[in-house]
Structure formats: C-alpha cells, structure tokens
Write an enzyme that holds these catalytic residues in place. Structure first.
Site, PDB file in Angstrom:
ATOM      1  N   ASP A 163      61.028 -34.836  15.282  1.00  0.00           N
ATOM      2  CA  ASP A 163      61.237 -33.446  16.230  1.00  0.00           C
ATOM      3  C   ASP A 163      62.231 -32.986  15.827  1.00  0.00           C
ATOM      4  O   ASP A 163      62.867 -31.527  16.274  1.00  0.00           O
ATOM      5  CB  ASP A 163      61.667 -34.605  17.576  1.00  0.00           C
ATOM      6  CG  ASP A 163      60.272 -35.803  17.565  1.00  0.00           C
ATOM      7  OD1 ASP A 163      58.761 -35.305  18.433  1.00  0.00           O
ATOM      8  OD2 ASP A 163      60.402 -36.817  17.459  1.00  0.00           O
ATOM      9  N   HIS A 208      61.202 -40.188  21.634  1.00  0.00           N
ATOM     10  CA  HIS A 208      60.183 -39.442  21.143  1.00  0.00           C
ATOM     11  C   HIS A 208      58.860 -39.157  21.790  1.00  0.00           C
ATOM     12  O   HIS A 208      57.659 -39.985  21.375  1.00  0.00           O
ATOM     13  CB  HIS A 208      59.833 -40.790  19.399  1.00  0.00           C
ATOM     14  CG  HIS A 208      58.554 -39.331  19.316  1.00  0.00           C
ATOM     15  ND1 HIS A 208      58.666 -38.695  18.538  1.00  0.00           N
ATOM     16  CD2 HIS A 208      57.371 -39.903  18.604  1.00  0.00           C
ATOM     17  CE1 HIS A 208      57.513 -38.376  17.322  1.00  0.00           C
ATOM     18  NE2 HIS A 208      56.484 -39.100  18.597  1.00  0.00           N
TER      19      HIS A 208
HETATM   20  N1  LIG Z   1      57.242 -40.790  15.425  1.00  0.00           N
HETATM   21  C1  LIG Z   1      57.093 -39.722  15.057  1.00  0.00           C
HETATM   22  O1  LIG Z   1      57.709 -39.110  15.298  1.00  0.00           O
HETATM   23  C2  LIG Z   1      55.610 -39.914  15.093  1.00  0.00           C
HETATM   24  C3  LIG Z   1      54.890 -39.098  14.594  1.00  0.00           C
HETATM   25  C4  LIG Z   1      53.194 -39.295  13.678  1.00  0.00           C
HETATM   26  C5  LIG Z   1      52.182 -40.263  14.286  1.00  0.00           C
HETATM   27  N2  LIG Z   1      53.646 -41.143  14.812  1.00  0.00           N
HETATM   28  C6  LIG Z   1      52.869 -42.831  15.301  1.00  0.00           C
HETATM   29  O2  LIG Z   1      52.574 -42.673  13.804  1.00  0.00           O
HETATM   30  C7  LIG Z   1      50.958 -43.872  14.169  1.00  0.00           C
HETATM   31  C8  LIG Z   1      50.139 -44.262  12.820  1.00  0.00           C
HETATM   32  O3  LIG Z   1      49.329 -42.575  12.649  1.00  0.00           O
HETATM   33  P1  LIG Z   1      48.519 -42.583  11.537  1.00  0.00           P
HETATM   34  O4  LIG Z   1      48.575 -41.113  12.501  1.00  0.00           O
HETATM   35  O5  LIG Z   1      49.247 -42.411  10.680  1.00  0.00           O
HETATM   36  O6  LIG Z   1      47.573 -43.438  12.459  1.00  0.00           O
HETATM   37  P2  LIG Z   1      46.258 -44.084  11.615  1.00  0.00           P
HETATM   38  O7  LIG Z   1      45.073 -44.488  13.038  1.00  0.00           O
HETATM   39  O8  LIG Z   1      45.865 -42.929  10.936  1.00  0.00           O
HETATM   40  O9  LIG Z   1      46.549 -45.138  10.967  1.00  0.00           O
HETATM   41  C9  LIG Z   1      47.219 -46.488  11.835  1.00  0.00           C
HETATM   42  C10 LIG Z   1      46.906 -47.719  10.445  1.00  0.00           C
HETATM   43  O10 LIG Z   1      47.694 -48.177  11.503  1.00  0.00           O
HETATM   44  C11 LIG Z   1      46.538 -49.410  10.688  1.00  0.00           C
HETATM   45  N3  LIG Z   1      47.211 -50.741  11.999  1.00  0.00           N
HETATM   46  C12 LIG Z   1      47.223 -51.113  13.214  1.00  0.00           C
HETATM   47  N4  LIG Z   1      47.764 -52.482  13.543  1.00  0.00           N
HETATM   48  C13 LIG Z   1      48.184 -52.926  12.701  1.00  0.00           C
HETATM   49  C14 LIG Z   1      49.164 -53.648  11.830  1.00  0.00           C
HETATM   50  N5  LIG Z   1      49.121 -54.501  12.799  1.00  0.00           N
HETATM   51  N6  LIG Z   1      49.546 -54.020  10.922  1.00  0.00           N
HETATM   52  C15 LIG Z   1      49.002 -53.426   9.960  1.00  0.00           C
HETATM   53  N7  LIG Z   1      48.237 -52.059   9.883  1.00  0.00           N
HETATM   54  C16 LIG Z   1      48.102 -51.291  11.264  1.00  0.00           C
HETATM   55  C17 LIG Z   1      45.452 -49.363  11.826  1.00  0.00           C
HETATM   56  O11 LIG Z   1      44.295 -50.437  10.807  1.00  0.00           O
HETATM   57  C18 LIG Z   1      45.598 -47.663  10.332  1.00  0.00           C
HETATM   58  O12 LIG Z   1      45.221 -48.596   8.922  1.00  0.00           O
HETATM   59  C19 LIG Z   1      50.698 -44.191  15.784  1.00  0.00           C
HETATM   60  O13 LIG Z   1      50.993 -44.952  15.949  1.00  0.00           O
HETATM   61  C20 LIG Z   1      51.150 -42.202  15.635  1.00  0.00           C
HETATM   62  O14 LIG Z   1      51.145 -42.432  17.241  1.00  0.00           O
HETATM   63  C21 LIG Z   1      54.688 -41.721  15.003  1.00  0.00           C
HETATM   64  C1  LIG Z   2      58.173 -43.126  25.192  1.00  0.00           C
HETATM   65  O1  LIG Z   2      58.061 -42.499  23.562  1.00  0.00           O
HETATM   66  C2  LIG Z   2      56.397 -43.212  23.095  1.00  0.00           C
HETATM   67  C3  LIG Z   2      56.271 -42.576  21.967  1.00  0.00           C
HETATM   68  O2  LIG Z   2      55.366 -40.676  22.326  1.00  0.00           O
HETATM   69  C4  LIG Z   2      55.549 -43.593  24.801  1.00  0.00           C
HETATM   70  O3  LIG Z   2      54.052 -43.428  23.820  1.00  0.00           O
HETATM   71  C5  LIG Z   2      56.587 -43.714  25.401  1.00  0.00           C
HETATM   72  O4  LIG Z   2      55.041 -43.907  26.351  1.00  0.00           O
HETATM   73  C6  LIG Z   2      57.243 -43.081  26.000  1.00  0.00           C
HETATM   74  N1  LIG Z   2      57.549 -44.051  27.511  1.00  0.00           N
HETATM   75  C7  LIG Z   2      57.499 -43.840  28.731  1.00  0.00           C
HETATM   76  C8  LIG Z   2      57.832 -44.647  29.184  1.00  0.00           C
HETATM   77  O5  LIG Z   2      56.966 -42.686  28.775  1.00  0.00           O
END
Ligand SMILES: NC(=O)c1ccc[n+]([C@@H]2O[C@H](COP(=O)([O-])OP(=O)(O)OC[C@H]3O[C@@H](n4cnc5c(N)ncnc54)[C@H](O)[C@@H]3O)[C@@H](O)[C@H]2O)c1
Ligand SMILES: *[C@@H]1O[C@H](CO)[C@@H](O)[C@H](O)[C@H]1NC(C)=O
Ligand SMILES: *[C@@H]1O[C@H](CO)[C@@H](O)[C@H](O)[C@H]1NC(C)=O
Ligand SMILES: *[C@@H]1O[C@H](CO)[C@@H](O)[C@H](O)[C@H]1NC(C)=O
Length: 350
Positions: free
Chosen positions: A176, A204
């Site tokens: 972000d 986030h």
């Molecule tokens: N914070 C941020 O800025 C941000 C940005 C982008 C994505 N995300 C989040 O990151 C995560 C991953 O995104 P992605 O596009 O790589 O998803 P993806 O679905 O391609 O990959 C996720 C992987 O996690 C694995 N997984 C699920 N549960 C697990 C566990 N208990 N232990 C180990 N591995 C497990 C799945 O099998 C899969 O291989 C999602 O939750 C997404 O929302 C966060």
């Molecule tokens: C806070 O952000 C996360 C990540 O985007 C989202 O999954 C979650 O729903 C948000 N929390 C609430 C209470 O809306």
C-alpha cells in the site's frame, strides 16, 4: 601433523570468507506471491549479496507436488547464495531454527463462506504457526505476516508465540505504501524514489488511510511537501486515497488474479529494511504492535504506522501533527481492527 591441519584449516577458512547461511521460511510457498518472491530472496535482494541462504518452503499437503516443481526451478536458477531448499508440509520442520519467517499462506475466501468462518479458519492457522515458531524458531526470528487478514493474523501469531518479542512480528502494508508513493510520483512526473515519507495507517483493507501530509517530493532538485508539489487538494483528498485503498480490487478485476509481483516486491522491501534499516530521515509503513504509540491507537492491535528501523529494531515515528481529516480516518480503520481482533480472540480462546 598439527601444522598441516592448521594450514588446511586456514585454507578452508579463507576459501569460505562468507557468512554462515541463514534459514528463511516462506509459507504458501506453492502460491503465486511466493513464485515471484523466492527468486528475489534466493538471489540476495533481501538479506544481502554475500549472505548464503537456506530456503524452507512450507505449504499444505495437497500442494507438495507443486512445491517439488518450485524446488526444481530454484535449483535450475543456479544461484550461488542458495545453499539448500527444503520443501515441507510440517510446521516442526518448517520453523526449525528459523531466522526469518514470511507467512504468505492463509485460508482464502471461498464461494459462500461467511466472514466469521474465514476468520476462524485463519485464527486456527496462525495459532498453529505462532505456537510452532515459539517452539522451534530462533528467539530472534523476524516474522512478517502477509496472508490476509494480515493485521489480525499477525496479532494471533504473536499471541501464540509468547517467548518471541512482540516487536519481532510485523505485517505487510508496504505494498500500500509503495502504491501511494508511486501514485504521487506519477502525478508529479518524477521517479518513485523522489517521493518519501508517505504513511499508511491502519488495516490492510479499503479503510486504510494513505496519508501524504508528511510526505516530501524531490521536484527536480527542490524538496517540498506533497500538497505543495501536487497543487490539487481535491485529488489528494479524493481520488488519490481511493485509488490506493481500492488498488488490490482493481488489480483483481483486471488480472483475474490478486497482486503478486508487486506484493513480492513489497515483501522484499519490508524485510530488507528490517535487516539493514531504513534510510536516514526516511520512514516506511508497516503493521506493528501498537503498544506505546503516541497517536491514541488502541494498544493491543497490529496497526500500520510510520516506522524507522535501525539495528534490526523498529520505532514508531512519534508526534507527527494529525489534523481532523486524518484523525477521523485513522480512527475508522482502528475501529475495524478492534472489532476483528475481538472476534479473533474469542476464537483463539475456544
Ligand atoms: N498484505 C498484503 O499486502 C497482501 C498483498 C497481496 C496478497 N496478500 C495475501 O497473501 C496471501 C497469498 O496470496 P497468493 O496470491 O500467493 O495466494 P495463492 O492462493 O496463490 O497461494 C497461497 C498458498 O498458501 C497455501 N496455504 C494455505 N494455507 C496454508 C497453511 N496453513 N500453511 C501453509 N500454506 C498454506 C496455499 O496452499 C497456497 O499454495 C493471500 O491471503 C492474499 O490475500 C496480502
Ligand atoms: C482488515 O483487512 C483485511 C485485509 O484486507 C481484511 O481481510 C479484513 O476483512 C479487514 N477487517 C475488517 C474488520 O474489515
Ligand atoms: C544492536 O542490537 C543488538 C541486539 O539487540 C545489541 O546487542 C547491540 O548493542 C545493538 N547495537 C547498537 C549499536 O545499538
Ligand atoms: C527481535 O527481538 C530481539 C531480541 O530477541 C531484539 O534484539 C530485536 O531488536 C527484535 N527485532 C525487531 C525487528 O524488533
């Protein structure tokens, strides 16, 4: 004989002037973010160009065949710093003696799944992983949570790892932050490195508050505030904020997949800053434990703040003046996190 041994020892030592390898685990290692991330880590973008690495790849059992493919590709990259790759579906193996843990895997929202059920599933995952970190990882481990809901997952992991300092847990809002910097840079017609000190406050999610009141732009050699450089308050208070808040959804709509390349880049920025510190006079955004903050944010939360990092220790940048516009937005995103935390803590105690 002794001299010979000493000589051999010296030869071996001078041949390996490199540091001991560090152990880094990435969870969700078979997923799409990891696919972009692992290469950058393994080639030295995060922990340094002379720091050998042992990469541990953790995913769930059905993904083990996919992980084998990832291991093959990492080997095929022929990266000199990469000493070993260990694929696993067991937390005992995954978190053993770990120096840095990047927790990307989490339970994704499935069709028709209630929000509460999703949170419950994630509390279970991050409770297990936190407990495993507590038991098996180094006490100095740096834990970065990426899997959503990142802030609350991070809080749960930290609470489940009482022997690791709370300060060693953080969650990713750097994506972000980078989005906000880039929007300002594009608007000003400068490269993104000319923009510094934007802030992402809070969760986030679409309630996050991208704040440029304290940000600076280097406009062709003259440093000035972003409001002064952009000269368009309506944009800064309107479309700029909503573009950053809704960027994740816009990428999904367009790509039919969520942000992965940019998320991986942000993870590298975040972890590299923890390892090597932030630049003098600059701050970055990350979700950290809110205790002791000067902004009136409820204490028992992982909330995104402006932080500076030195000697692998972060500090919230205190005392920035906050106007009413900012205050309302910071409070709204805090309220969302408080609600989510309370529900999550109920699940944690069950
Ligand atoms: N914070 C941020 O800025 C941000 C940005 C982008 C994505 N995300 C989040 O990151 C995560 C991953 O995104 P992605 O596009 O790589 O998803 P993806 O679905 O391609 O990959 C996720 C992987 O996690 C694995 N997984 C699920 N549960 C697990 C566990 N208990 N232990 C180990 N591995 C497990 C799945 O099998 C899969 O291989 C999602 O939750 C997404 O929302 C966060
Ligand atoms: C806070 O952000 C996360 C990540 O985007 C989202 O999954 C979650 O729903 C948000 N929390 C609430 C209470 O809306
Ligand atoms: C850096 O941190 C380590 C570990 O916490 C500590 O021992 C050391 O004194 C610190 N160094 C400086 C220069 O603050
Ligand atoms: C992690 O904990 C150690 C003490 O075990 C501390 O020295 C270090 O500063 C902490 N790291 C961060 C990023 O706060």
């Amino acid at each position: 004989m002794l001299t010979l041994l000493t000589a051999m020892y010296l030869v071996v030592r001078s041949a390996s002037t490199q540091a001991e390898p560090i152990r880094v685990v990435v969870t969700g290692a078979a997923g799409q973010i990891a696919y972009s991330l692992l290469y950058s880590i393994a080639k030295g973008d995060v922990f340094g160009k002379d720091q050998p690495i042992i990469l541990v790849l953790l995913d769930i059992p059905p993904m083990l065949p996919v992980l084998d493919g990832v291991v093959m590709e990492l080997q095929d990259c022929a990266l000199p710093l990469l000493r070993e790759v260990i694929p696993t579906d067991e937390v005992e193996v995954g978190f053993k003696d770990i120096d840095a843990a990047i927790l990307v895997g989490s339970m994704p929202r499935k069709e028709g799944m209630e929000r509460k059920d999703l949170l419950k599933a994630n509390v279970a995952i991050f409770k297990t992983q936190g407990a495993a970190l507590d038991k098996y990882a180094k006490k100095t481990v740096k834990v970065l949570v990426v899997g959503n809901p990142a802030n609350t997952n991070c809080l749960i992991a930290s609470k489940s790892a009482p022997s690791i300092p709370k300060e060693n847990f953080s969650c990713l809002t750097r994506l972000d932050h980078n989005r906000a910097s880039s929007q300002v840079a594009i608007r000003c017609g400068v490269s993104s490195d000319k923009v510094k000190n934007v802030i992402i406050w809070g969760n986030h999610s679409s309630t996050q508050y991208p704040d440029v009141h304290h940000a600076k732009v280097d406009l062709h050699g003259a440093e000035m505030g972003v409001y002064e450089a952009v000269k368009d308050e309506a944009w800064l208070r309107g479309d700029f904020i909503s573009t950053v808040q809704l960027r994740g959804a816009a990428v999904i709509k367009s790509r039919k997949l969520s942000s992965a390349m940019s998320a991986a880049k942000a993870i590298c920025d975040h972890m590299r800053d923890i390892w090597f510190g932030t630049k003098e006079g600059e701050f970055i955004s990350m979700g950290v434990y809110a205790a002791g903050n000067s902004y009136g944010v409820p204490e028992d939360l992982i909330y995104s703040f402006p932080v500076q990092i030195k000697n692998k220790t972060w500090k919230i940048v205190d005392g920035l003046p906050i106007n009413d516009f900012s205050r309302a937005k910071m409070d709204a995103t805090a309220a969302e996190l408080v609600e989510e935390r309370d529900t999550a803590l109920d699940f944690l105690s069950q």
